[in-house]
Design a protein around this motif. Structure first.
Motif, PDB file in Angstrom:
ATOM      1  N   ASP A  57       0.867  -1.168   0.000  1.00  0.00           N
ATOM      2  CA  ASP A  57       0.000   0.000   0.000  1.00  0.00           C
ATOM      3  C   ASP A  57       0.912   1.228   0.000  1.00  0.00           C
ATOM      4  O   ASP A  57       2.125   1.109   0.199  1.00  0.00           O
ATOM      5  CB  ASP A  57      -0.930  -0.004   1.211  1.00  0.00           C
ATOM      6  N   HIS A  58       0.331   2.383  -0.232  1.00  0.00           N
ATOM      7  CA  HIS A  58       1.124   3.602  -0.385  1.00  0.00           C
ATOM      8  C   HIS A  58       1.171   4.378   0.930  1.00  0.00           C
ATOM      9  O   HIS A  58       0.162   4.972   1.322  1.00  0.00           O
ATOM     10  CB  HIS A  58       0.530   4.490  -1.480  1.00  0.00           C
ATOM     11  N   PRO A  59       2.305   4.388   1.617  1.00  0.00           N
ATOM     12  CA  PRO A  59       2.402   5.205   2.842  1.00  0.00           C
ATOM     13  C   PRO A  59       2.189   6.679   2.520  1.00  0.00           C
ATOM     14  O   PRO A  59       2.618   7.172   1.467  1.00  0.00           O
ATOM     15  CB  PRO A  59       3.832   4.951   3.325  1.00  0.00           C
ATOM     16  N   VAL A  60       1.535   7.387   3.435  1.00  0.00           N
ATOM     17  CA  VAL A  60       1.255   8.805   3.214  1.00  0.00           C
ATOM     18  C   VAL A  60       1.603   9.620   4.445  1.00  0.00           C
ATOM     19  O   VAL A  60       1.659   9.114   5.556  1.00  0.00           O
ATOM     20  CB  VAL A  60      -0.228   9.051   2.865  1.00  0.00           C
ATOM     21  N   ILE A  61       1.876  10.898   4.193  1.00  0.00           N
ATOM     22  CA  ILE A  61       1.821  11.910   5.238  1.00  0.00           C
ATOM     23  C   ILE A  61       0.659  12.810   4.857  1.00  0.00           C
ATOM     24  O   ILE A  61       0.653  13.422   3.788  1.00  0.00           O
ATOM     25  CB  ILE A  61       3.128  12.729   5.330  1.00  0.00           C
ATOM     26  N   GLY A  62      -0.351  12.855   5.717  1.00  0.00           N
ATOM     27  CA  GLY A  62      -1.586  13.514   5.328  1.00  0.00           C
ATOM     28  C   GLY A  62      -1.852  14.862   5.950  1.00  0.00           C
ATOM     29  O   GLY A  62      -2.730  15.583   5.504  1.00  0.00           O
ATOM     30  N   ASP A 102     -13.380 -18.488  11.151  1.00  0.00           N
ATOM     31  CA  ASP A 102     -14.694 -17.869  11.013  1.00  0.00           C
ATOM     32  C   ASP A 102     -14.663 -16.917   9.816  1.00  0.00           C
ATOM     33  O   ASP A 102     -13.942 -15.913   9.829  1.00  0.00           O
ATOM     34  CB  ASP A 102     -15.037 -17.096  12.289  1.00  0.00           C
ATOM     35  N   PRO A 103     -15.419 -17.194   8.762  1.00  0.00           N
ATOM     36  CA  PRO A 103     -15.379 -16.329   7.574  1.00  0.00           C
ATOM     37  C   PRO A 103     -15.902 -14.922   7.835  1.00  0.00           C
ATOM     38  O   PRO A 103     -15.646 -14.009   7.053  1.00  0.00           O
ATOM     39  CB  PRO A 103     -16.264 -17.067   6.564  1.00  0.00           C
ATOM     40  N   LEU A 104     -16.634 -14.743   8.943  1.00  0.00           N
ATOM     41  CA  LEU A 104     -17.158 -13.411   9.265  1.00  0.00           C
ATOM     42  C   LEU A 104     -16.184 -12.602  10.112  1.00  0.00           C
ATOM     43  O   LEU A 104     -16.405 -11.416  10.351  1.00  0.00           O
ATOM     44  CB  LEU A 104     -18.501 -13.536   9.987  1.00  0.00           C
ATOM     45  N   ALA A 105     -15.100 -13.244  10.580  1.00  0.00           N
ATOM     46  CA  ALA A 105     -14.074 -12.529  11.351  1.00  0.00           C
ATOM     47  C   ALA A 105     -13.157 -11.774  10.399  1.00  0.00           C
ATOM     48  O   ALA A 105     -12.754 -12.294   9.355  1.00  0.00           O
ATOM     49  CB  ALA A 105     -13.266 -13.515  12.189  1.00  0.00           C
ATOM     50  N   LYS A 106     -12.832 -10.550  10.755  1.00  0.00           N
ATOM     51  CA  LYS A 106     -11.965  -9.751   9.887  1.00  0.00           C
ATOM     52  C   LYS A 106     -10.538 -10.293   9.941  1.00  0.00           C
ATOM     53  O   LYS A 106     -10.068 -10.719  11.001  1.00  0.00           O
ATOM     54  CB  LYS A 106     -12.001  -8.282  10.319  1.00  0.00           C
ATOM     55  N   PRO A 107      -9.846 -10.294   8.806  1.00  0.00           N
ATOM     56  CA  PRO A 107      -8.480 -10.826   8.792  1.00  0.00           C
ATOM     57  C   PRO A 107      -7.502  -9.911   9.518  1.00  0.00           C
ATOM     58  O   PRO A 107      -7.805  -8.747   9.804  1.00  0.00           O
ATOM     59  CB  PRO A 107      -8.153 -10.907   7.299  1.00  0.00           C
ATOM     60  N   ARG A 108      -6.339 -10.442   9.794  1.00  0.00           N
ATOM     61  CA  ARG A 108      -5.267  -9.662  10.407  1.00  0.00           C
ATOM     62  C   ARG A 108      -4.492  -8.973   9.279  1.00  0.00           C
ATOM     63  O   ARG A 108      -4.013  -9.625   8.354  1.00  0.00           O
ATOM     64  CB  ARG A 108      -4.346 -10.570  11.223  1.00  0.00           C
ATOM     65  N   ILE A 109      -4.375  -7.650   9.362  1.00  0.00           N
ATOM     66  CA  ILE A 109      -3.720  -6.867   8.303  1.00  0.00           C
ATOM     67  C   ILE A 109      -2.497  -6.177   8.886  1.00  0.00           C
ATOM     68  O   ILE A 109      -2.614  -5.185   9.604  1.00  0.00           O
ATOM     69  CB  ILE A 109      -4.687  -5.830   7.696  1.00  0.00           C
ATOM     70  N   ASP A 110      -1.329  -6.731   8.597  1.00  0.00           N
ATOM     71  CA  ASP A 110      -0.064  -6.089   8.966  1.00  0.00           C
ATOM     72  C   ASP A 110       0.343  -5.232   7.778  1.00  0.00           C
ATOM     73  O   ASP A 110       0.872  -5.742   6.787  1.00  0.00           O
ATOM     74  CB  ASP A 110       0.996  -7.137   9.290  1.00  0.00           C
ATOM     75  N   ILE A 111       0.080  -3.932   7.867  1.00  0.00           N
ATOM     76  CA  ILE A 111       0.212  -3.067   6.702  1.00  0.00           C
ATOM     77  C   ILE A 111       1.659  -2.890   6.268  1.00  0.00           C
ATOM     78  O   ILE A 111       1.957  -2.649   5.096  1.00  0.00           O
ATOM     79  CB  ILE A 111      -0.474  -1.706   6.957  1.00  0.00           C
ATOM     80  N   GLY A 112       2.601  -2.986   7.220  1.00  0.00           N
ATOM     81  CA  GLY A 112       4.016  -2.939   6.870  1.00  0.00           C
ATOM     82  C   GLY A 112       4.572  -1.569   6.551  1.00  0.00           C
ATOM     83  O   GLY A 112       5.717  -1.462   6.097  1.00  0.00           O
ATOM     84  N   PHE A 113       3.803  -0.511   6.779  1.00  0.00           N
ATOM     85  CA  PHE A 113       4.291   0.828   6.451  1.00  0.00           C
ATOM     86  C   PHE A 113       5.622   1.117   7.145  1.00  0.00           C
ATOM     87  O   PHE A 113       5.786   0.866   8.340  1.00  0.00           O
ATOM     88  CB  PHE A 113       3.278   1.888   6.883  1.00  0.00           C
TER      89      PHE A 113
END
Length: 525
Positions: A344-349, A470-481
């Protein structure tokens, strides 16, 4: 009327109606058109067939296009499955794009806490908005139409991705597009006419965005058509809008084909598993109204559920890293590195400049009865600005303008900031502590603009993994920024570059000043 439709109304009216009574009447008037609008969308199929030629999972930016194209073959029957519901007219007011993230049309994903990024946000997690609605994330985004640079596509082809070179994809950009922009900064010969997807520009442009583009020229950059294959330069934003309103992929590609007999659509349906037989996908399972259904595909199952849901569904179906799947008790169908290499694209916002003229969007203007009337009845004015984002530039921050280079930074110019529009702060997820100490103006009227800086070719990588079976459980997202230092270097140089933009003669009449109140945790630096 669905409860989530009311939630959109609620977000707006609860935020403003008490202080700005005219808003409520206008919003109710606008919302009353919703039923007529929804009828233009392919209807929900009450009793799907047991088998189709193709099953498409996800009616977003890709799935809508696929459904359109595949149904051109009359002998093929297509099922399009979407976890969300219909798009509504309220979602198409461009300036309100940031507020859509607070509705059920957003999956509301968040990254895992990180020691490198997102530390000033609530819970130390970055919000990762994804569309859960017909049209997918094209309903939530800021409507920027950006094809990318030809060199990116050619690079993918050189890696072995046959058919992805610029010469291969460019004809399809032309085929799908209907260019509505007549300004001379656009190269019409590089665009398509008569396609499904309208590409325009906001009817209203603030004095600030004109200064931004002029500043680029003053610094030695060209005014670019960044969709010509070469993204370098400064420009006004090209947007997926028409007549001042959002043009989602559902509107563009599904509304015109809603009467095709060979297209069935199932909404509010969560696909939970891909059915595999001898290494071949032959169907899907999905849940709707708390009931489980199975449907088969004689030809293909096409997974277009986005960068988060697609890998999640693959892993739930046994396609993914062996060790990870076995640790959860999932039978391994194919050992593949699914979920790795997340980019994904790291940003300074929050690089914000204040100005001393009333030329930016602020809360009283956005909620003014005349501004709302201009939009609802004439599709013009401030509310046509796409989420407040008006200008864009692509530059190489390490090389001077005019030299041959590959842009490594995108700058998105917004005609306001959380100093002027406090409700936008929730969109970014800044912690209450930091907002109150740094950005809360306590009712003081402030005119401002901000520049988002985005790393174009991030070297940081993350990973998506399952939290449970559980398909309704949200996945773990390690964004890595920022787990690669080069991404930080690009953004630091980018902050310096914004000073050059704001110090030009083009901005002089607005007397811009960098808002440099330090974040308490960073003050020692």
């Amino acid at each position: 009327m669905r409860w989530w439709v009311i939630s959109v109304l609620g977000v707006l009216t609860l935020a403003f109606a008490a202080e700005y009574p005219p808003l409520l009447a206008h919003v109710l008037s606008y919302l009353s058109q919703n039923m007529r609008y929804s009828s233009k969308e392919p209807p929900d199929t009450p009793k799907p067939k047991a088998e189709y030629d193709f099953i498409i999972v996800g009616a977003g930016s890709a799935g809508s296009v696929l459904a359109n194209r595949l149904t051109e073959i009359n002998d093929w029957n297509i099922l399009l499955i979407e976890a969300g519901g219909p798009e509504i007219m309220m979602m198409n007011i461009p300036m309100l794009a940031p507020m859509l993230q607070f509705t059920s049309a957003n999956w509301r994903y968040y990254s895992e806490p990180s020691k490198h990024a997102c530390m000033g946000l609530k819970g130390g997690r970055c919000p990762l908005p994804r569309g859960k609605v017909m049209g997918g994330s094209s309903v939530l985004n800021f409507m920027v139409y950006a094809r990318g640079d030809a060199r990116d596509y050619d690079g993918w082809a050189a890696m072995g991705n046959k058919g992805w070179a610029w010469k291969d994809v460019y004809p399809y950009f032309l085929k799908s597009e209907d260019l509505l922009i007549k300004d001379n900064w656009v190269q019409p010969e590089k665009h398509g006419k008569g396609g499904y997807l309208s590409v325009g520009t906001a009817p209203y442009k603030s004095p600030l965005v004109h200064a931004f583009v002029k500043a680029g020229v003053e610094l030695g950059y060209k005014i670019s058509d960044y969709n010509s294959g070469d993204i370098s330069g400064f420009s006004f934003v090209q947007s997926t809008i028409k007549n001042g309103s959002r043009m989602s992929t559902s509107q563009a590609f599904l509304h015109p084909i809603r009467k095709r007999k060979n297209l069935n659509v199932v909404k509010y349906a969560m696909v939970t598993k891909i059915i595999m037989e001898k290494d071949r996908a032959v169907g899907v399972e999905y849940i709707k109204n708390n009931r489980r259904f199975t449907v088969r595909a004689s030809k293909e199952v096409i997974l277009s559920a986005g960068a988060i849901n697609s890998p999640q569904l693959l892993m739930l179906s046994g396609i993914g890293p062996r060790d990870h799947l076995q640790s959860l008790g999932i039978k391994v169908v194919k050992d593949l590195p699914v979920g790795y290499n997340l980019m994904d694209h790291p940003v300074i916002g929050y690089v914000i400049y204040t100005v001393d003229k009333p030329v930016s969007a602020y809360e009283e203007i956005v909620t003014d009865a005349k501004v709302i009337d201009d939009y609802i009845h004439h599709r013009k004015g401030l509310l046509t600005i796409t989420g407040g984002l008006e200008g864009v530039s692509f530059v190489d921050v390490f090389k001077p303008p005019g030299t041959k280079s590959f842009p490594n930074l995108e700058i998105q110019f917004c005609t306001s900031s959380p100093l002027s529009l406090p409700f936008v702060n929730a969109n970014f997820g800044i912690s209450d502590e930091i907002y109150n100490k740094v950005y809360n103006m306590n009712g003081k009227k402030v005119y401002s603009y901000l520049m988002f800086m985005t790393v174009m070719h991030p070297k940081s990588r993350g990973r998506i993994s399952l939290r449970s079976t559980d398909p309704l459980a949200k996945p773990r997202i390690d964004i890595g920024f920022f787990n690669h230092p080069d991404d930080v270097k690009v953004l630091v140089k980018g902050v310096e570059f914004t000073k050059n933009i704001s110090n030009t003669r083009a901005f002089a009449e607005f007397n811009p000043k960098l808002y440099d109140k330090p974040i308490p945790q960073c003050a020692r630096h």
